[in-house]
Structure formats: C-alpha cells, structure tokens
Design a protein around this motif. Structure first.
Motif, PDB file in Angstrom:
ATOM      1  N   ASP A 137       0.830  -1.209   0.000  1.00 52.55           N
ATOM      2  CA  ASP A 137       0.000   0.000   0.000  1.00 52.55           C
ATOM      3  C   ASP A 137       0.864   1.259   0.000  1.00 52.55           C
ATOM      4  O   ASP A 137       0.585   2.231  -0.712  1.00 52.55           O
ATOM      5  CB  ASP A 137      -0.927   0.004   1.223  1.00 52.55           C
ATOM      6  CG  ASP A 137      -2.034  -1.040   1.126  1.00 52.55           C
ATOM      7  OD1 ASP A 137      -2.277  -1.546   0.002  1.00 52.55           O
ATOM      8  OD2 ASP A 137      -2.647  -1.352   2.166  1.00 52.55           O
ATOM      9  N   THR A 160       2.377   1.728  -3.472  1.00 52.20           N
ATOM     10  CA  THR A 160       1.367   2.232  -4.408  1.00 52.20           C
ATOM     11  C   THR A 160       1.132   3.724  -4.208  1.00 52.20           C
ATOM     12  O   THR A 160       1.076   4.497  -5.179  1.00 52.20           O
ATOM     13  CB  THR A 160       0.046   1.464  -4.220  1.00 52.20           C
ATOM     14  OG1 THR A 160       0.260   0.083  -4.493  1.00 52.20           O
ATOM     15  CG2 THR A 160      -1.030   1.997  -5.151  1.00 52.20           C
ATOM     16  N   GLN A 161       0.986   4.149  -2.959  1.00 50.24           N
ATOM     17  CA  GLN A 161       0.730   5.558  -2.676  1.00 50.24           C
ATOM     18  C   GLN A 161       1.877   6.460  -3.100  1.00 50.24           C
ATOM     19  O   GLN A 161       1.660   7.627  -3.438  1.00 50.24           O
ATOM     20  CB  GLN A 161       0.450   5.731  -1.178  1.00 50.24           C
ATOM     21  CG  GLN A 161      -0.866   5.111  -0.720  1.00 50.24           C
ATOM     22  CD  GLN A 161      -0.947   4.941   0.783  1.00 50.24           C
ATOM     23  OE1 GLN A 161      -0.085   5.445   1.526  1.00 50.24           O
ATOM     24  NE2 GLN A 161      -1.962   4.215   1.252  1.00 50.24           N
ATOM     25  N   ALA A 171       3.991   5.812  -5.658  1.00 52.15           N
ATOM     26  CA  ALA A 171       4.462   5.399  -6.988  1.00 52.15           C
ATOM     27  C   ALA A 171       4.900   6.594  -7.820  1.00 52.15           C
ATOM     28  O   ALA A 171       5.905   6.522  -8.549  1.00 52.15           O
ATOM     29  CB  ALA A 171       3.375   4.612  -7.710  1.00 52.15           C
ATOM     30  N   LYS A 224       4.390   0.622  -9.574  1.00 50.71           N
ATOM     31  CA  LYS A 224       3.078   0.013  -9.328  1.00 50.71           C
ATOM     32  C   LYS A 224       3.158  -1.505  -9.463  1.00 50.71           C
ATOM     33  O   LYS A 224       2.538  -2.250  -8.687  1.00 50.71           O
ATOM     34  CB  LYS A 224       2.046   0.585 -10.295  1.00 50.71           C
ATOM     35  CG  LYS A 224       1.738   2.055 -10.057  1.00 50.71           C
ATOM     36  CD  LYS A 224       0.757   2.588 -11.089  1.00 50.71           C
ATOM     37  CE  LYS A 224       0.435   4.064 -10.844  1.00 50.71           C
ATOM     38  NZ  LYS A 224      -0.484   4.597 -11.887  1.00 50.71           N
ATOM     39  N   ALA A 268       4.545  -3.002  -6.327  1.00 50.65           N
ATOM     40  CA  ALA A 268       3.546  -3.178  -5.276  1.00 50.65           C
ATOM     41  C   ALA A 268       2.764  -4.469  -5.493  1.00 50.65           C
ATOM     42  O   ALA A 268       2.470  -5.205  -4.536  1.00 50.65           O
ATOM     43  CB  ALA A 268       2.600  -1.981  -5.246  1.00 50.65           C
ATOM     44  N   ASP A 269       2.434  -4.771  -6.742  1.00 49.03           N
ATOM     45  CA  ASP A 269       1.743  -6.022  -7.050  1.00 49.03           C
ATOM     46  C   ASP A 269       2.627  -7.227  -6.707  1.00 49.03           C
ATOM     47  O   ASP A 269       2.139  -8.256  -6.211  1.00 49.03           O
ATOM     48  CB  ASP A 269       1.345  -6.070  -8.523  1.00 49.03           C
ATOM     49  CG  ASP A 269       0.220  -5.104  -8.856  1.00 49.03           C
ATOM     50  OD1 ASP A 269      -0.490  -4.674  -7.924  1.00 49.03           O
ATOM     51  OD2 ASP A 269       0.063  -4.769 -10.048  1.00 49.03           O
TER      52      ASP A 269
END
Length: 480
Positions: free
Chosen positions: A81, A84-85, A87, A110, A113-114
C-alpha cells in the motif's frame, strides 16, 4: 498535454542499519543521464556499516522466523500500500536517475507493489510434505514430515535497469519466508531503491529486518560473510561468477544475462510478431536481461517481417525521459551507450547492414536494427543491453535450437508459430529457463518462475519460487 517531471530536492540515499539511517564517510553524486543535472547523493557504506548491518539482521532474523505467516502477510500488504501511494514520487526519481521513460518508471513501481502483494499471498502458503515411511520395512510404523524454515539472513544485490521491481522480487520473498534481508542497490540507481526501502520501513517492519548498504566496496564482504545465509543477485555474468566463487557453501540465486533469442516461423502472424519484437527489443532502451536481441525469421516471410518491423520501430518515440510522450529514454549513462555503439560499429565494419539507427547523442541511442550479421560477431554472441537487435534468416530451425542450447546462455526464448509440434520442439530442445510461445524472450509475469540455466544463472525468481529458494527443508521423524 505532455506531463513533465519537475526537478525536486536532491535525494540522499543513506545506509540503513538496525532501523537507523546513517551518513556515509563519503558521498557519490547521482546525475540525470539525459541532462547531466544532479539528482541526489549516495552515501557510501563502510566496513563498519557492513558489520553493524549484519549484526542487526542476524538479530532480526530470529524475530522474523517467529512471526506467524498471517502477520508477515499483513506486513507485506502494508508495504504494498505504501509503495502504491508513493508510486509517482518513486517513479519520478527513478526516471531522473536512470533515464527510463517516466511512464515506464511509474508503471514499474506500481508493478512492484503487485509483486509485494503476491509475496503476501505466498507467506501463508509455505508448505511441507508427509513422507510415507511404511514404504520400507525399516520405516514401517514411523511418521515423517518435511517442513520449510527460513534460511536466516538474505543478501539482495540489485541492478540499475529495474531498481525497484527487482528489489521487490528479493525483499518481498525474503520477508514472506521469515528472513531478514540486506539490500545492496546498484550505485547507478540508488535513489529510487532508497525511496522504496523508506516505504518498507514506514510500514512497520521489525528493527533490523531490512537493511541497506551502498557502494561496491562492501559487496565482497557482504557475500562472503558467514552471517549471510543466502545471496540473491541480479546483474552481469562476470559479476555473478565472482559471487559464485566467493560465497563458500551458502546457497545463491543468480539471475544473469542472455542474448534474447526469438523465432518467427513461416506460419506466424507476421504483423503481431514484428510489433512484439520491435517493442520488446527497444523499450527500456533494451536494458533488460531478456530483451529481444537476436530474431530468427523463416526465409518465406523474411522480407515481409523486415518491412513490418522497421515500420513499427519508426513509431517508437525516443526522447526526453521526463516527457509523458516519450516511450524510450536513455541508457544508464554515456559509457553504456558508447559500449553498445562499439558493438554496432564492429558489426558494420565486418559487413552487417544497418536498416535503421546506428548513432547516439550522449547516453541516448537511436533504435538500431541490423541484418547480414555473422554468428561470430559479438553483437550476436554477447549481451548487448541496449536498443539494438539483429535479424537472421533461416531455412531449418532445429540446428538453431541446437546452437542456442550449446551456447553459454539460457535465460528465455520466444517463438511465434501456429504449430504445436514446433512449439513443443522448442520447449524440448532449447536448453533455456523458459520458452514463450507467440511471445518474445522478454515476456514475464511476476508470479511465474523466472531464471536461467548455464551462464544465465542459478535458481528462480517469482514469489512462490523465490520463497522456496530462501527456505530450507528440515526432516522430522517420529518413532512410534
């Protein structure tokens, strides 16, 4: 309207030891390869930093080993998380320090993060197995099982070409498996790695569970120190061999280089194959271990393929990495571009023909496509790691399968064909880490097993498979 990165305050990448950021005894400037502007500084780690980081990691490894899987999974989701925030910020820094196109850089973060989320899923799926002991007289009546345990301390040495996602492929599995990890990023891309680790620390990992060291001077001590239990390295073959020779008995995962072999048979969709080869040979400025480098095309469709390939190449937008319309930025630095240009020029001097490209401006190279190459040229036999590819004509594909199998490389191969028999022949007869059917050598999904054979490496990445590498089996026998 084009997006454009605004230069931000210089980033300071500092050593991380036991949860504390340390200044280095010296610093190294990190410059934008496109403009030459200062992006930040890398604080060079010392032998004392190395010793202290290993001591902290050793202590933290016991904490991580006792953390239940569901807690490790929750921690990894928090990390994902955070990544992602952030990125946009991390991607902007990556683009500035590496010359990677801004859209590709943000996409990589991104994707990272995945990758971490995939690791979270695998943290609760680490399985052992029951061993049927009654299959022999001596074992009858006994109960046995094999369980997997974390190795302890993982050293993660990462490259410049995907400085965040390849770090995620090492840090994520290490934490998911219950290990601590020390990251040693490339000196050519330390700043985005630093911001990635900040996102990890801010998610609340145990003190010392993640450490960071900078500079190549500490690398030999890191890989050879007995407090390190596992070394995961992505980079060049020569450095991989040095690591293999200096780790002693500890296990390693080495993801090294390749020469990007992709085949286009006469029954393939020529247009689709040409588009895929053009883009997967040139995007990221060709700086991927599996970038399309050597394309083998059947004689019956050779001319049609060349026309379609060149037409697609001309649509790919090279330019300012910080422009939202740019698809390909620079190589990592001018020295890298000079090295690639030397390979191109030597090939042309020996009779190869340039269909397009063949020039550079600083760290930026034009898209380069060659024909008429000889199998002995270094542009064919050695990893280019730049936006250049060679197109070969073939009549009989099986001898090429054999030649590639006999070469030092074996990372991935791609083949475009509608023949199941030919696809299976490629799979059975090319000694390589993977065969991608109706895709190029560069295709990768983060959950799949990824790695090579021969000089292209040892072990496999991909969360499930890296966790398997970063754990060790232990047998339990219960006498009745």
């Amino acid at each position: 309207m084009e997006s454009r990165v605004v230069y931000m305050e210089a980033v300071n990448a500092k050593t991380l030891v036991g949860g504390s950021w340390r200044d280095g005894a010296s610093t190294q400037e990190v410059l934008d390869p496109y403009r030459g502007n200062l992006v930040g500084h890398m604080h060079v780690s010392t032998d004392r930093d190395l010793h202290d980081a290993l001591a902290a990691a050793r202590k933290a490894s016991k904490v991580m080993a006792n953390m239940p899987g569901f807690e490790r999974a929750s921690m990894l989701r928090r990390i994902a998380d955070n990544v992602t925030q952030r990125a946009g910020e991390i991607g902007a820094i990556m683009s500035l320090e590496t010359g990677k196109a801004i859209n590709d850089a943000v996409t990589e973060v991104k994707r990272s993060a995945d990758t971490i989320r995939l690791c979270a899923e695998e943290a609760v799926r680490i399985e052992g197995e029951h061993v049927p002991m009654d299959s022999s007289a001596v074992g009858a009546g006994k109960i046995a099982m094999v369980m997997r345990f974390p190795v302890g301390v993982v050293a993660a040495i990462t490259p410049f070409n995907a400085p965040v996602n390849l770090a995620a492929h090492k840090v994520g599995p290490a934490l998911a498996a219950g290990n601590s990890v020390i990251v040693k990023p490339s000196p050519k891309a330390p700043l985005s790695a630093h911001k990635f680790v900040e996102a990890i620390i801010d998610a609340g990992v145990p003190e010392g569970a993640v450490g960071v060291l900078y500079g190549d001077a500490v690398a030999p001590g890191l890989v050879s120190d007995p407090r390190v239990d596992f070394v995961s390295f992505t980079g060049s073959i020569p450095v991989g061999k040095i690591i293999r020779d200096n780790v002693g008995m500890k296990r390693v995962a080495l993801e090294l280089g390749g020469v990007g072999a992709t085949f286009v048979n006469h029954d393939a969709d020529v247009s689709a194959a040409a588009i895929a080869c053009a883009r997967n040979g040139l995007l990221l400025a060709g700086q991927s271990c599996v970038s399309v480098q050597n394309v083998y095309v059947h004689r019956r469709i050779y001319d049609e393929f060349l026309d379609a390939l060149v037409n697609e190449v001309k649509t790919i937008r090279f330019g300012d990495p910080q422009s939202g319309s740019t698809e390909v930025g620079t190589l990592i630095d001018s020295d890298a571009a000079i090295r690639v240009m030397g390979m191109v020029e030597r090939a042309v001097d020996r009779g190869a023909e340039l269909l397009c490209g063949g020039s550079r401006n600083g760290a930026q190279m034009e898209a380069t496509v060659l024909t008429g190459v000889d199998a002995s040229m270094d542009i064919v036999t050695d990893e280019i790691f730049g936006p250049a590819m060679s197109i070969h004509m073939f009549d009989d594909i099986e001898p090429i399968f054999e030649a590639i199998s006999n070469s030092p490389y074996g990372l991935q191969a791609g083949i475009f064909t509608n023949s199941l028999d030919l696809a299976l022949s490629a799979f059975r007869n090319i000694r390589t880490g993977g065969v991608i059917v109706n895709g190029t050598s560069r295709w990768r999904a983060d959950q799949m097993p990824y790695g090579g054979v021969k000089d292209s490496g040892i072990g496999r990445e991909g969360p499930k498979f890296a966790i398997r590498e970063m754990t060790e089996e232990r047998l339990f026998v219960l006498n009745g």
